[in-house]
Structures are given as C-alpha cells and as structure tokens.
Design a protein around this motif. Structure first.
Motif, PDB file in Angstrom:
ATOM      1  N   LEU A  42       0.826  -1.209   0.000  1.00  0.00           N
ATOM      2  CA  LEU A  42       0.000   0.000   0.000  1.00  0.00           C
ATOM      3  C   LEU A  42       0.861   1.259   0.000  1.00  0.00           C
ATOM      4  N   MET A  43       1.859   1.268   0.856  1.00  0.00           N
ATOM      5  CA  MET A  43       2.714   2.440   0.995  1.00  0.00           C
ATOM      6  C   MET A  43       4.086   2.171   0.368  1.00  0.00           C
ATOM      7  N   ARG A 106      11.129   5.619  11.007  1.00  0.00           N
ATOM      8  CA  ARG A 106      10.063   6.566  11.347  1.00  0.00           C
ATOM      9  C   ARG A 106      10.346   7.942  10.738  1.00  0.00           C
ATOM     10  N   ARG A 107      11.581   8.381  10.818  1.00  0.00           N
ATOM     11  CA  ARG A 107      11.939   9.688  10.288  1.00  0.00           C
ATOM     12  C   ARG A 107      11.753   9.734   8.768  1.00  0.00           C
ATOM     13  N   LEU A 108      12.181   8.704   8.075  1.00  0.00           N
ATOM     14  CA  LEU A 108      12.071   8.669   6.619  1.00  0.00           C
ATOM     15  C   LEU A 108      10.617   8.615   6.160  1.00  0.00           C
ATOM     16  N   VAL A 109       9.792   7.836   6.852  1.00  0.00           N
ATOM     17  CA  VAL A 109       8.370   7.739   6.494  1.00  0.00           C
ATOM     18  C   VAL A 109       7.670   9.075   6.711  1.00  0.00           C
ATOM     19  N   SER A 136       0.385  -6.136   9.070  1.00  0.00           N
ATOM     20  CA  SER A 136       1.731  -5.604   8.867  1.00  0.00           C
ATOM     21  C   SER A 136       2.670  -6.049   9.981  1.00  0.00           C
ATOM     22  N   ASN A 137       3.951  -6.098   9.656  1.00  0.00           N
ATOM     23  CA  ASN A 137       4.978  -6.348  10.666  1.00  0.00           C
ATOM     24  C   ASN A 137       5.483  -5.060  11.299  1.00  0.00           C
ATOM     25  N   CYS A 138       4.975  -3.913  10.838  1.00  0.00           N
ATOM     26  CA  CYS A 138       5.399  -2.613  11.363  1.00  0.00           C
ATOM     27  C   CYS A 138       4.674  -2.274  12.661  1.00  0.00           C
ATOM     28  N   GLY A 146       0.900   6.521   8.448  1.00  0.00           N
ATOM     29  CA  GLY A 146       1.146   6.563   7.015  1.00  0.00           C
ATOM     30  C   GLY A 146      -0.143   6.472   6.218  1.00  0.00           C
ATOM     31  N   LEU A 147      -1.015   5.539   6.575  1.00  0.00           N
ATOM     32  CA  LEU A 147      -2.286   5.382   5.869  1.00  0.00           C
ATOM     33  C   LEU A 147      -3.183   6.598   6.073  1.00  0.00           C
ATOM     34  N   SER A 148      -3.117   7.192   7.257  1.00  0.00           N
ATOM     35  CA  SER A 148      -3.917   8.381   7.517  1.00  0.00           C
ATOM     36  C   SER A 148      -3.474   9.544   6.644  1.00  0.00           C
ATOM     37  N   LYS A 149      -2.163   9.753   6.553  1.00  0.00           N
ATOM     38  CA  LYS A 149      -1.641  10.842   5.724  1.00  0.00           C
ATOM     39  C   LYS A 149      -1.962  10.623   4.250  1.00  0.00           C
TER      40      LYS A 149
END
Length: 245
Positions: A42-43, A106-109, A136-138, A146-149
């Motif tokens: 997805l992302m 986290r910073r990169l995402v 997810s494994n995250c 991420g999905l919200s953004k």
C-alpha cells in the motif's frame, strides 16, 4: 487476458488449500474480506526500510548488499535488527541496532509518505464490496499514521500488527486474526502482499494470495495464486470494479 503494459502473471496450476487454482478462477471470485500488507504494497515505504538499514549499518562500518536486503525484506523489525547486528559482526548490539533502525525508518516515512501505484484506487473500489484490513509487521502507529496521511486509513476496519500472542510474519497469526475480525473464514479472504515473508504468512493462514511487484528470483516458486507487477494493473482494477458493481 491482460494486454496492457503490466499484464497479470498466471501460474496455472497453483495449489490452494489442497485444490487446484487458476488465475481465471481467482478473477471470477468475490472475496469475503481483503487483507493488505502495508510496506511495499500500500505504501511506498519498503525503500525507507532499505535506506534505514543502510544508514544504521554504515554507522558500524558495514555495507548492506543486495542479498542481505532480500533476506530482510518484510521481516519484523526486531528480527531485522538482530540480523543486522550479526551481519555487522556485533551480535551483542542487536537491541541497540533495532532501536536505531526503527528510529531512522520513522523519520524517513514522516518525511515522505507516498502510496504505491494503484493502491488508492484499488482500496477505494475494494471497500465497496468487502471489509478491508491491514496485516503488517510494522508498529501500529507507523502503519496508521502513514495510511492516515495518504487518506486511506478510513477504508480499513482493522489494523493487525504483532504483539502479545500474535506472532510476526512469516507466522500466519496476523492474517488469521485479520480474517476473523473481518468475519471471514481464511479460505474466503484474499491477501495482497509483496514479500516472500508475507506470502508465506498469508498462505499458511489459508488465504488466497495476490502477489504484487517485480518478480525477483527466489529459491522456490512464491506461494501466490496470482501475480501482478503493480496494483495499477488495468485488469485487476477492472475486476475490483466489477465486484463492486
């Protein structure tokens, strides 16, 4: 069947739950639930994991090669951190490298939350005919943020991540839990995945599996029922639209 730039790749004699499946059978089917992987499916965040691994390993004087990147793709970040520490010859620093890996990711995402091609359109169409979940494994906050953004979180009824008695992929737990919460038997649900680790998890749970992404050589044929090179595949989107109708 497909004639566009990204044709559906068929494996005509794949076994699913002990019976023979075909791509045509899958595309004539309406799943009772659809469970999506997040990173790389997805992302567009698998590249962030790759970059995070490179950055952390470089701090310890190690260089991440393609073979190592392939082995760690899709794994839970704690297992990835352990493998990184061993790769760098510093197994006692597994916990510290895991912490650094997750921090860098986290910073990169946060800096670059982008969806994969076709992901948003497929989710919109699929939500019209089936309950949706993410497995997810995250960490949950990374997945949901991420999905919200990306404007996609509202389409998902459930987000499943490892924790407690739920083991990470390649164990089947997240997919079994996702199907159950969506009210579907595993055999009536479809998993959408991009990594071999995820394929194993979903197939062990008994879901039918849609693999996505450029195929890379593996030691054995990936346990998927159908492969597409992108979620923007025109036949895949046409299928989702027809199910909704």
């Amino acid at each position: 069947m497909a004639t566009g730039r990204h044709p559906l790749r068929r494996f005509p004699h794949l076994s699913w739950n002990g019976r023979q499946m075909t791509a045509d059978t899958l595309l004539a089917w309406t799943p009772a639930a659809i469970v999506f992987d997040c990173d790389g499916t997805l992302m567009d965040s698998e590249r962030h994991w790759e970059k995070a691994r490179e950055v952390v390993l470089a701090d310890y004087g190690a260089v991440c090669d393609e073979e190592f990147a392939g082995r760690t793709k899709g794994l839970h970040y704690t297992e990835c951190g352990r493998m990184m520490a061993e790769f760098a010859g510093l197994p006692d620093l597994a916990d510290e490298m895991t912490r650094q890996l997750l921090s860098a990711f986290r910073r990169l995402v946060a800096e670059d939350p982008v969806t994969m091609p076709g992901a948003a359109e497929l989710v919109h169409k699929a939500a019209a005919f089936a309950p949706l979940a993410v497995a997810s494994n995250c960490p949950r906050d990374v997945v949901e943020d991420g999905l919200s953004k990306a404007g996609l979180l509202r389409y998902f009824d459930h987000v499943l991540v490892p924790g407690g008695e739920v083991r990470p992929k390649p164990h089947p737990d997240v997919y079994l839990a996702a199907a159950r919460l969506c009210g579907a038997a595993p055999g009536d649900a479809l998993a959408v995945e991009d990594s071999h680790c995820g394929f194993l998890s979903a197939s062990r749970a008994g879901l039918r599996v849609l693999g996505v992404g450029p195929r890379k050589p593996v030691d054995e044929r990936p346990p998927v029922d159908l492969w597409v090179s992108t979620l923007a595949d025109p036949d895949l989107l046409k299928w989702a639209e027809s199910r909704a109708a």
